[in-house]
Write a protein that holds these residues in place. Structure first.
Motif, PDB file in Angstrom:
ATOM      1  N   GLY A  87      35.362   2.705  11.688  1.00  0.00           N
ATOM      2  CA  GLY A  87      35.699   3.477  10.555  1.00  0.00           C
ATOM      3  C   GLY A  87      37.494   3.049  10.783  1.00  0.00           C
ATOM      4  N   ILE A  88      37.946   4.378   9.635  1.00  0.00           N
ATOM      5  CA  ILE A  88      39.293   4.207   8.682  1.00  0.00           C
ATOM      6  C   ILE A  88      39.963   5.522   8.894  1.00  0.00           C
ATOM      7  N   THR A  89      41.168   6.105   8.594  1.00  0.00           N
ATOM      8  CA  THR A  89      41.911   6.724   8.382  1.00  0.00           C
ATOM      9  C   THR A  89      42.381   6.671   7.228  1.00  0.00           C
ATOM     10  N   VAL A  90      42.732   8.000   5.955  1.00  0.00           N
ATOM     11  CA  VAL A  90      42.551   8.155   4.552  1.00  0.00           C
ATOM     12  C   VAL A  90      43.234   9.234   3.902  1.00  0.00           C
ATOM     13  N   TYR A  91      44.638   8.630   3.639  1.00  0.00           N
ATOM     14  CA  TYR A  91      45.480   9.685   2.999  1.00  0.00           C
ATOM     15  C   TYR A  91      44.898  10.551   1.990  1.00  0.00           C
ATOM     16  N   ASP A  92      44.566  11.556   2.162  1.00  0.00           N
ATOM     17  CA  ASP A  92      43.690  12.570   1.472  1.00  0.00           C
ATOM     18  C   ASP A  92      45.041  13.225   0.737  1.00  0.00           C
ATOM     19  N   GLY A  96      47.366  16.613   1.199  1.00  0.00           N
ATOM     20  CA  GLY A  96      48.218  15.996   2.067  1.00  0.00           C
ATOM     21  C   GLY A  96      48.373  15.650   3.422  1.00  0.00           C
ATOM     22  N   GLU A  97      46.837  15.227   3.937  1.00  0.00           N
ATOM     23  CA  GLU A  97      47.464  14.923   4.944  1.00  0.00           C
ATOM     24  C   GLU A  97      45.860  13.927   5.542  1.00  0.00           C
ATOM     25  N   PHE A  98      45.356  12.754   6.431  1.00  0.00           N
ATOM     26  CA  PHE A  98      45.225  11.977   6.518  1.00  0.00           C
ATOM     27  C   PHE A  98      43.435  12.263   6.808  1.00  0.00           C
ATOM     28  N   GLU A  99      42.439  12.243   7.007  1.00  0.00           N
ATOM     29  CA  GLU A  99      41.467  11.672   7.861  1.00  0.00           C
ATOM     30  C   GLU A  99      40.984  10.816   7.893  1.00  0.00           C
ATOM     31  N   PHE A 100      39.726  10.972   8.986  1.00  0.00           N
ATOM     32  CA  PHE A 100      39.030   9.602   9.528  1.00  0.00           C
ATOM     33  C   PHE A 100      37.714   9.954   9.295  1.00  0.00           C
ATOM     34  N   HIS A 101      37.383   9.008   8.427  1.00  0.00           N
ATOM     35  CA  HIS A 101      36.460   8.522   8.131  1.00  0.00           C
ATOM     36  C   HIS A 101      35.447   7.812   8.824  1.00  0.00           C
ATOM     37  N   ASN A 102      34.584   8.600   9.275  1.00  0.00           N
ATOM     38  CA  ASN A 102      33.357   7.643  10.498  1.00  0.00           C
ATOM     39  C   ASN A 102      32.944   6.122   9.840  1.00  0.00           C
ATOM     40  N   GLY A 103      32.642   4.473  11.096  1.00  0.00           N
ATOM     41  CA  GLY A 103      32.330   4.384  10.518  1.00  0.00           C
ATOM     42  C   GLY A 103      30.444   4.139  11.325  1.00  0.00           C
ATOM     43  N   PRO A 104      29.702   3.295  10.998  1.00  0.00           N
ATOM     44  CA  PRO A 104      28.674   3.204  11.440  1.00  0.00           C
ATOM     45  C   PRO A 104      27.903   3.320  13.182  1.00  0.00           C
ATOM     46  N   ILE A 105      29.179   3.035  13.314  1.00  0.00           N
ATOM     47  CA  ILE A 105      29.026   2.840  14.970  1.00  0.00           C
ATOM     48  C   ILE A 105      28.968   4.620  15.821  1.00  0.00           C
ATOM     49  N   PHE A 106      29.369   5.565  14.500  1.00  0.00           N
ATOM     50  CA  PHE A 106      28.734   7.221  15.290  1.00  0.00           C
ATOM     51  C   PHE A 106      27.433   6.898  14.597  1.00  0.00           C
ATOM     52  N   ALA A 107      26.673   6.395  15.569  1.00  0.00           N
ATOM     53  CA  ALA A 107      24.882   6.865  15.011  1.00  0.00           C
ATOM     54  C   ALA A 107      24.188   6.816  16.975  1.00  0.00           C
ATOM     55  N   ASN A 108      23.173   7.369  16.836  1.00  0.00           N
ATOM     56  CA  ASN A 108      22.748   7.574  18.576  1.00  0.00           C
ATOM     57  C   ASN A 108      21.777   5.884  18.452  1.00  0.00           C
ATOM     58  N   GLU A 131      31.300   0.616  26.197  1.00  0.00           N
ATOM     59  CA  GLU A 131      31.467   1.072  27.440  1.00  0.00           C
ATOM     60  C   GLU A 131      32.245   2.391  28.087  1.00  0.00           C
ATOM     61  N   GLU A 132      32.770   2.764  26.925  1.00  0.00           N
ATOM     62  CA  GLU A 132      33.293   4.569  27.012  1.00  0.00           C
ATOM     63  C   GLU A 132      32.889   5.435  25.905  1.00  0.00           C
ATOM     64  N   GLY A 133      32.160   4.613  25.181  1.00  0.00           N
ATOM     65  CA  GLY A 133      31.487   5.501  24.086  1.00  0.00           C
ATOM     66  C   GLY A 133      32.458   6.229  23.618  1.00  0.00           C
ATOM     67  N   ARG A 134      33.372   6.252  22.601  1.00  0.00           N
ATOM     68  CA  ARG A 134      34.511   6.875  22.355  1.00  0.00           C
ATOM     69  C   ARG A 134      35.412   5.215  21.594  1.00  0.00           C
ATOM     70  N   VAL A 135      35.810   5.906  20.166  1.00  0.00           N
ATOM     71  CA  VAL A 135      36.353   5.108  19.490  1.00  0.00           C
ATOM     72  C   VAL A 135      38.127   5.429  19.133  1.00  0.00           C
ATOM     73  N   THR A 136      38.698   4.625  19.388  1.00  0.00           N
ATOM     74  CA  THR A 136      40.838   5.283  19.386  1.00  0.00           C
ATOM     75  C   THR A 136      40.662   4.761  18.052  1.00  0.00           C
ATOM     76  N   VAL A 137      41.434   5.058  16.708  1.00  0.00           N
ATOM     77  CA  VAL A 137      41.688   4.786  15.410  1.00  0.00           C
ATOM     78  C   VAL A 137      42.802   5.589  15.602  1.00  0.00           C
ATOM     79  N   ASP A 138      44.708   5.230  15.560  1.00  0.00           N
ATOM     80  CA  ASP A 138      45.518   5.155  15.560  1.00  0.00           C
ATOM     81  C   ASP A 138      46.135   6.345  16.166  1.00  0.00           C
ATOM     82  N   GLY A 139      46.084   5.624  17.256  1.00  0.00           N
ATOM     83  CA  GLY A 139      46.213   7.078  18.482  1.00  0.00           C
ATOM     84  C   GLY A 139      45.406   7.678  19.255  1.00  0.00           C
TER      85      GLY A 139
END
Length: 321
Positions: A87-92, A96-108, A131-139
């Motif tokens: 997924g990626i962070t997109v500026y709305d 006036g703020e950044f929003e994260f758009h989930n990638g396809p990895i966010f599924a069961n 390994e950890e069940g989490r995604v780190t994007v832009d910190g």
């Protein structure tokens, strides 16, 4: 708290219902389905080395429907970027703020199709989440949710334009197996009922029930002699003459977790040597790196693990009681 016989009976009955449900969409592959569901309950992931058209997508979809979860499919290609997975962070501009758009990895259940066609950079995007069940994007770290299963596939025939999975990535997969082509009887069933092979399945369990099954599986009893038996098998993979790199401690832990789940799934509250022997190849073989001479001679990792299991004497059943 040890698992009770009543809990093991309920677990085995529920597990059988799940397997039967998935088999409505993937005919004649009972053992592979059991391996996949065992890996999911054990909080592991699956690597399928298979030919096209063997039902990999149907398997992933059927598993997600059986646990009433979400599923996604990622077609790995050389131009796929890490952000296309996580997924990626997109500026709305309106907000006036950044929003994260989930990638396809966010599924069961995530089907990573032909994972070895993507670059190493994109492949590594899966490392943390597997390994950890989490995604780190832009910190910012975001959990993908539970249950979470990655079913990755690679084609064993076409090697042109592919990137071999590094050992660090292979070690993240609990089990490597293959669907393979159906036998003649299953093929006939498929041809006779082409229009009737189910694409939409009714759920058997909820994600919460599956997480409860994971907790129960962890409580299965493992005799200390079996811990020593598993350690002996793993150590033998490191000292085998044909092997350049053997299984890691993560491999030993994966074999223990898978054996616990397999035991409870078959109605027992304890692990037996047969559970370990049956799972040793699918859990350990892909973690081995053979030396060049052995590969040239046609030696396979499966054959090495199979021989190790034959050579090491398991503890007697009387000693395990």
């Amino acid at each position: 708290m040890p698992i009770t016989p009543e809990q093991s009976v309920w677990f085995a009955e529920t597990f059988t219902k799940m397997v039967d449900n998935v088999e409505q969409a993937v005919l004649g592959k009972n053992h592979v389905i059991e391996l996949v569901l065992s890996a999911m309950i054990s909080e592991g992931h699956i690597l399928l080395e298979d030919f096209p058209g063997t039902g990999k997508t149907s398997l992933a979809r059927a598993v997600s429907q059986t646990v009433d979860g979400t599923s996604s499919r990622i077609q790995f290609t050389p131009d796929l970027l890490p952000g296309d997975v996580t997924g990626i962070t997109v500026y709305d501009q309106k907000k006036g703020e950044f929003e994260f758009h989930n990638g396809p990895i966010f599924a069961n259940v995530v089907l990573a199709d032909e994972i070895n066609r993507a670059s190493a950079k994109t492949q590594s995007a899966l490392l943390e989440v597997m390994e950890e069940g989490r995604v780190t994007v832009d910190g910012n770290s975001r959990p993908v949710g539970l249950p979470f299963l990655v079913i990755a596939t690679q084609n064993p025939i076409e090697q042109a334009g592919t990137y071999r999975l590094p050992e660090a990535q292979l070690d993240r997969f609990m089990i490597k197996t293959s669907l393979g082509y159906p036998d003649r009887a299953a093929t006939v069933r498929i041809l006779e009922a082409t229009a009737d092979v189910k694409q939409d399945l009714a759920p058997v369990v909820t994600p919460q029930v599956l997480l409860g099954m994971s907790d129960l599986a962890r409580q299965a009893y493992v005799n200390p002699l079996l811990f020593d038996y598993i350690s002996s098998i793993v150590e033998a993979t490191r000292t085998a003459t044909q092997v350049r790199m053997g299984a890691s401690v993560r491999g030993a832990r994966a074999l223990t977790k898978a054996a616990k789940t397999w035991a409870v799934a078959h109605g027992r509250t304890y692990v037996t040597p047969d559970d370990v022997k049956l799972l040793a190849e699918p859990v350990l073989s892909h973690r081995l790196v053979l030396d060049a001479e052995a590969e040239f001679d046609g030696v396979t990792a499966n054959a090495v693990v199979a021989q190790i299991v034959l050579d090491i004497v398991p503890p007697a059943r009387n000693d395990l009681v």
